[in-house]
Design a protein around this motif. Structure first.
Motif: not given
Length: 555
Positions: A254-272
């Motif tokens: 669960q923890y390592k999955t959350a790391v991947g999902l975190r990076e996807i969320a940031c890649v898709q939503n961070i402004s730059e």
């Protein structure tokens, strides 16, 4: 985190006779340790915190006990990247240390609340010499200071970095054994969840944590709970402002999955997208893209279960110091193997043991160690080397000797930790580690590594446990060629950045910051280096414009 090349251990002398208006000293609230080469106004702003120093001084005096104690002197320690720390001296001679987090230190309430609970647990439950917290507040709106703060005992002794260079290898190894003893005590208790530690009163919606003891028994630890992670990877490079799963998690998957999902969320939503600290991307190199980062992270999630170790003992959740470098360890100067205090537990996490199990930073390990337990050797041609090269060879020999001794001692006294350290040398760990920062860099090389992974597939832990399923990701010849092209471009970008760093030498802005007295010189040298780089690499006006756009430093 430390910036050793900026270290200045003289405290800022702002002492005044009591009574004094401590709020009149702007230096207390600003970042004063150096200058930032890029986006300085922003970098300074996220390290500026305004609060009522007069009230913090009162809290410091009150934390000691007697009502008659008054603060008569405040010394500011050199700024860290995330906090401001002060030494408060009272009219009776007593001293305490106060710490105020910068805006970039972490999410409001959680960072301070977790740090205080962690220090208490490590000190009272795990027997580690940690300064006692005397007073604290994690809610700026509910105290007279107007900021979160921690007031703690002043640690006696000297910082290890002050005496480490003069210690012989025997003294260093004795200290290594002391630290190994504390690591052994940290492993006496594992947790049923992954995240960060808090007092239960600060997490009303979370249950008290369950601990597993060395004898296999499980107990509820009253007063403590596991909550959201305060680790830097959940905060840095714009992550702090975004919403995603921060834990706690019940399993390592669960923890390592959350790391991947975190990076996807940031890649898709961070402004730059953040600029890479290790690569310079321009014409003829790989160019990062959100779509490629997302695709690589989705591949990581498909492969994750095959990376996880089968040995649960090295994936269990443990509490560990996040940054065990020489400035965070205080020792007895007469007996350097005697540790008097370990400081800076901010951003501590409850993570799988294999994520913690690296050589302590104070060993100055640079990754060149071969992994062998055999004693290292000086180069065969050592006598033919010039004095400078001999000095480098001796330094590397000493480092590798100490790392070898550390690993041998760990194998003999703490076999589980040694197994976790060994797992860190595996392909499985490499693939999990590199995925943790794909928001910033590395997706092209990661995809190239997946392409190579087919040849190692049967050796991964989860593959044998799953009955040797086929490799789940297929690439066409065209896709493989594109991956190899991107990888070659990424390596070229890294080489260009390496050459740039080498050309600046001691003026290189590590983590974007330099000493104030080197600022103008560094800016001028970067300007020259930019001109030289563009002249050397550009073959057209369009390429010159592209390299101008790719340049990561301000004019």
């Amino acid at each position: 985190m430390s910036l050793s090349h900026l270290t200045n251990r003289r405290r800022t002398d702002l002492a005044q006779p009591f009574p004094a208006d401590w709020n009149s000293h702007d230096e207390f609230f600003c970042y004063t340790r150096g200058r930032f080469i890029t986006n300085e106004s922003h970098e300074m702003a996220i390290r500026h915190v305004k609060f009522n120093m007069n009230e913090l001084a009162k809290c410091a005096a009150k934390s000691i006990g007697p009502d008659s104690a008054h603060c008569v002197r405040i010394d500011k320690f050199p700024d860290g990247m995330f906090n401001k720390t002060f030494l408060f001296t009272m009219d009776n001679g007593a001293q305490v240390v106060g710490k105020v987090p910068n805006p970039n230190a972490g999410r409001a309430h959680y960072t301070t609340a977790s740090e205080v609970a962690t220090m208490d647990f490590v000190r009272s439950k795990l027997g580690t010499p940690v300064p006692k917290v005397l007073a604290w507040s994690s809610k700026a709106s509910e105290n007279s200071v107007g900021a979160e703060y921690v007031i703690m005992e002043k640690v006696s002794g000297l910082q290890l970095d002050k005496i480490w260079p003069n210690m012989d290898i025997k003294e260093r190894f004795e200290l290594v054994k002391t630290i190994s003893g504390y690591q052994k005590s940290w492993m006496s208790t594992s947790f049923s969840q992954y995240g960060s530690l808090y007092y239960s009163s600060d997490l009303p919606d979370c249950d008290e944590c369950t601990l597993s003891k060395a004898d296999g028994s499980e107990v509820k630890e009253h007063g403590f709970s596991v909550g959201p992670s305060t680790g830097r990877e959940f905060l840095d490079d714009g992550r702090m402002a975004l919403d995603f799963d921060r834990g706690p998690w019940d399993t390592v998957e669960q923890y390592k999955t959350a790391v991947g999902l975190r990076e996807i969320a940031c890649v898709q939503n961070i402004s730059e997208l953040p600029k890479s600290p290790v690569s310079l991307y321009g014409p003829g190199t790989y160019r990062p893209s959100r779509s490629k980062k997302t695709a690589v992270l989705e591949s990581y999630l498909r492969l994750l279960r095959f990376f996880l170790p089968l040995d649960r003992s090295i994936s269990s959740s443990y509490l560990w110091h996040p940054d065990l470098h020489a400035e965070n360890i205080f020792v007895n100067p007469e007996r350097p193997a005697e540790v008097l205090g370990i400081i800076d537990w901010q951003s501590s996490e409850l993570l799988p043991l294999f994520d913690h199990a690296r050589e302590p930073y104070f060993l100055d390990f640079d990754g060149s160690y071969s992994g062998s337990l055999n004693p290292p050797q000086l180069p065969d041609n050592f006598d033919q080397l010039d004095p400078v090269e001999q000095g480098k060879a001796k330094s590397l020999y000493l480092k590798n000797s100490l790392v070898t001794l550390y690993r041998k001692f760990t194998l003999a006294k703490n076999e589980t930790l040694f197994k976790a350290m060994d797992f860190r040398r595996s392909t499985s760990f490499e693939m999990m580690l590199l995925a943790q920062n794909l928001l910033v860099d590395g997706e092209s090389l990661y995809l190239s590594r997946i392409l190579q992974l087919q040849d190692e597939w049967s050796c991964l832990p989860g593959v044998s446990a799953s009955g040797y399923p086929p490799f789940p990701i297929q690439f066409s010849e065209a896709e493989a060629a594109s991956i190899n092209k991107d990888s070659t471009g990424a390596i070229r970008g890294m080489e260009i950045m390496r050459q740039l760093k080498e050309s600046l030498g001691d003026l290189w802005p590590e983590k974007g910051v330099v000493r104030s007295d080197q600022y103008d010189q560094t800016k001028e040298r970067l300007k020259q280096a930019k001109t030289e780089l563009i002249d050397r690499l550009s073959r057209s006006e369009a390429e010159r414009a592209a390299w101008e756009d790719a340049w990561p430093f301000d004019e």
